[in-house]
Design an enzyme around this catalytic site. Structure first.
Site, mmCIF file in Angstrom:
data_model
loop_
_atom_site.group_PDB
_atom_site.id
_atom_site.type_symbol
_atom_site.label_atom_id
_atom_site.label_comp_id
_atom_site.label_asym_id
_atom_site.label_seq_id
_atom_site.Cartn_x
_atom_site.Cartn_y
_atom_site.Cartn_z
ATOM 1 C CD GLN A 29 -68.018 96.762 80.825
ATOM 2 O OE1 GLN A 29 -68.674 97.630 81.389
ATOM 3 N NE2 GLN A 29 -68.124 95.471 81.105
ATOM 4 C CG HIS A 56 -65.262 98.863 83.285
ATOM 5 N ND1 HIS A 56 -64.450 97.912 82.718
ATOM 6 C CD2 HIS A 56 -66.253 98.185 83.914
ATOM 7 C CE1 HIS A 56 -64.914 96.706 82.995
ATOM 8 N NE2 HIS A 56 -66.006 96.841 83.730
ATOM 9 C CG HIS A 63 -67.806 97.132 88.302
ATOM 10 N ND1 HIS A 63 -67.282 95.926 88.720
ATOM 11 C CD2 HIS A 63 -67.913 97.036 86.958
ATOM 12 C CE1 HIS A 63 -67.085 95.150 87.666
ATOM 13 N NE2 HIS A 63 -67.464 95.798 86.581
ATOM 14 C CD GLU A 64 -70.265 99.383 84.951
ATOM 15 O OE1 GLU A 64 -69.538 99.473 83.937
ATOM 16 O OE2 GLU A 64 -70.675 98.287 85.378
ATOM 17 N N GLY A 112 -74.700 97.172 84.901
ATOM 18 C CA GLY A 112 -73.938 98.349 84.528
ATOM 19 C C GLY A 112 -73.095 98.044 83.307
ATOM 20 C CB CYS A 124 -66.869 92.269 85.066
ATOM 21 S SG CYS A 124 -66.553 93.511 83.807
ATOM 22 C CG LEU A 125 -72.141 92.418 81.657
ATOM 23 C CD1 LEU A 125 -72.970 93.493 80.970
ATOM 24 C CD2 LEU A 125 -72.881 91.100 81.707
#
Length: 159
Positions: free
Chosen positions: A51, A135, A131-132, A46, A89-90
């Protein structure tokens, strides 16, 4: 399409609130395409627009069943509870966490053309969406985790 730079914690943009998308045009389409390519290149499941330094309510998710794009997503219903598997997480490399999430959710948003969409997700897909969407609200998994650890060091807790 292009691979964009993924913003890393503690960059302050990750803590900002994203704004709704009002123009469904080629700029949005390019953003969605670039986000998908960036997510796949980074081996993620995701990615949210903040991000990649864009404060717009745009996410892409693929937990293995195909790409899902959602513009202006909002979670409108939640059921149940899950806490595994650990989240990563990226934007926060080398850390994982145990985060309590809803087991099932219903989302509402728009596709890349502005058409309304609504969908249900459960399990891992529900976790990825939550999660997204976090963000987009400036919330990181480390903000809501019950435990944060470094998986590369035998799940050593981080204070």
């Amino acid at each position: 399409m292009a691979i964009r730079n993924i913003i890393k914690y503690p960059d302050p943009i990750l803590k900002e609130q994203s704004k709704p998308v009002t123009k469904f045009n080629n700029h949005l389409h390019k953003l969605l395409d670039d986000m998908a390519e960036t997510m796949y290149d980074a081996l993620g499941v995701g990615l949210a627009a903040p991000q990649v330094a864009i404060l717009k309510r745009v996410i892409v998710v693929d937990v293995g069943d195909g790409l899902i794009e959602m513009v202006n997503p909002e979670i409108i219903q939640r059921k149940g509870e899950q806490i595994s598997p650990p989240e990563g997480c990226l934007s926060i490399p080398n850390l994982s966490g145990e985060v309590r999430r809803s087991q099932w959710i219903r989302l509402r948003g728009q596709d890349r053309h502005g058409n309304p969409i609504e969908m249900e997700a459960e399990g891992y897909l529900a976790r990825a969406f939550q999660h997204e969407v976090d963000h987009l609200n400036g919330v990181l998994f480390i903000d809501v985790a019950e435990r944060v650890f470094r998986p590369s060091e035998g799940e050593e807790d981080v204070d």
